[in-house]
Scaffold this motif. Structure first.
Motif, mmCIF file in Angstrom:
data_model
loop_
_atom_site.group_PDB
_atom_site.id
_atom_site.type_symbol
_atom_site.label_atom_id
_atom_site.label_comp_id
_atom_site.label_asym_id
_atom_site.label_seq_id
_atom_site.Cartn_x
_atom_site.Cartn_y
_atom_site.Cartn_z
ATOM 1 N N VAL A 102 -113.576 86.095 -72.222
ATOM 2 C CA VAL A 102 -113.525 87.484 -73.057
ATOM 3 C C VAL A 102 -114.910 88.054 -71.998
ATOM 4 O O VAL A 102 -114.509 88.887 -72.446
ATOM 5 N N SER A 103 -114.885 87.841 -70.484
ATOM 6 C CA SER A 103 -116.242 88.237 -69.971
ATOM 7 C C SER A 103 -116.079 89.133 -68.641
ATOM 8 O O SER A 103 -116.303 89.973 -67.673
ATOM 9 N N GLY A 104 -114.469 89.414 -68.952
ATOM 10 C CA GLY A 104 -113.753 90.263 -67.896
ATOM 11 C C GLY A 104 -113.912 92.029 -68.421
ATOM 12 O O GLY A 104 -114.355 92.413 -69.765
ATOM 13 N N ALA A 105 -113.427 92.543 -67.478
ATOM 14 C CA ALA A 105 -113.736 94.428 -67.719
ATOM 15 C C ALA A 105 -112.900 94.548 -68.431
ATOM 16 O O ALA A 105 -112.728 95.296 -69.314
ATOM 17 N N ASP A 106 -111.519 93.678 -69.026
ATOM 18 C CA ASP A 106 -109.970 94.515 -69.877
ATOM 19 C C ASP A 106 -110.868 94.451 -70.696
ATOM 20 O O ASP A 106 -110.825 95.261 -71.976
ATOM 21 N N GLU A 107 -112.002 93.015 -71.717
ATOM 22 C CA GLU A 107 -112.483 93.465 -72.564
ATOM 23 C C GLU A 107 -113.580 94.690 -72.636
ATOM 24 O O GLU A 107 -113.867 94.963 -74.345
ATOM 25 N N ILE A 108 -114.499 94.886 -72.363
ATOM 26 C CA ILE A 108 -114.813 96.261 -72.196
ATOM 27 C C ILE A 108 -114.722 97.352 -72.204
ATOM 28 O O ILE A 108 -115.148 98.248 -72.787
ATOM 29 N N LEU A 109 -113.441 97.653 -71.428
ATOM 30 C CA LEU A 109 -112.529 98.846 -71.616
ATOM 31 C C LEU A 109 -111.952 98.228 -72.656
ATOM 32 O O LEU A 109 -111.811 99.959 -73.410
ATOM 33 N N LYS A 110 -111.861 97.804 -73.693
ATOM 34 C CA LYS A 110 -111.276 97.775 -74.508
ATOM 35 C C LYS A 110 -112.619 97.932 -75.732
ATOM 36 O O LYS A 110 -111.797 98.742 -77.260
ATOM 37 N N ALA A 111 -113.052 97.741 -75.473
ATOM 38 C CA ALA A 111 -114.919 98.270 -76.314
ATOM 39 C C ALA A 111 -115.195 99.669 -76.453
ATOM 40 O O ALA A 111 -115.675 100.220 -76.994
ATOM 41 N N LEU A 112 -114.884 100.740 -74.967
ATOM 42 C CA LEU A 112 -115.119 101.787 -74.703
ATOM 43 C C LEU A 112 -114.303 102.624 -75.628
ATOM 44 O O LEU A 112 -113.043 102.527 -75.739
#
Length: 112
Positions: A102-112
């Motif tokens: 869960v700490s990778g960029a993919d999860e942050i991108l999903k939240a943007l």
């Protein structure tokens, strides 16, 4: 953000920036000399800034310290990524256990 996720943030830095991310910061419980040397190992990195939290003060303030004293490592940091907007945490992806899903960029991108 912690090391396991770092390559994904380097790879996705341009996309993160295009979605409004102003800064990508890596914080680690290490001294500034270690962080500088570590940053130099990622020659393709142009966007991630490496920050030292040598005494784990920031990590402790977040409540994300991890005591690995019994393994000879002292106080460390749990692995995490945060999406912060105007000094407010919008997303906190905190890893549990040995996997790092869960700490990778993919999860942050999903939240943007």
């Amino acid at each position: 953000m912690q090391h396991a996720a770092l390559p994904s943030f380097i790879t996705n830095a341009e996309e993160l920036k295009s979605k409004g991310v102003a800064e990508i910061l890596l914080v680690s419980v290490n001294d500034p000399f270690v962080m500088k040397a570590w940053a130099k190992t990622y020659t393709e990195n142009k966007h991630v800034k490496f920050l030292a939290d040598g005494s784990a003060a920031y990590t402790h303030a977040l409540g994300l310290e991890l005591d690995l004293g019994e393994k000879g490592l002292g106080i460390r940091s749990r692995r995490f990524s945060l999406l912060v907007d105007d000094l407010k945490v919008k997303v906190a992806n905190i890893e549990e256990g040995g996997a790092f899903p869960v700490s990778g960029a993919d999860e942050i991108l999903k939240a943007l």
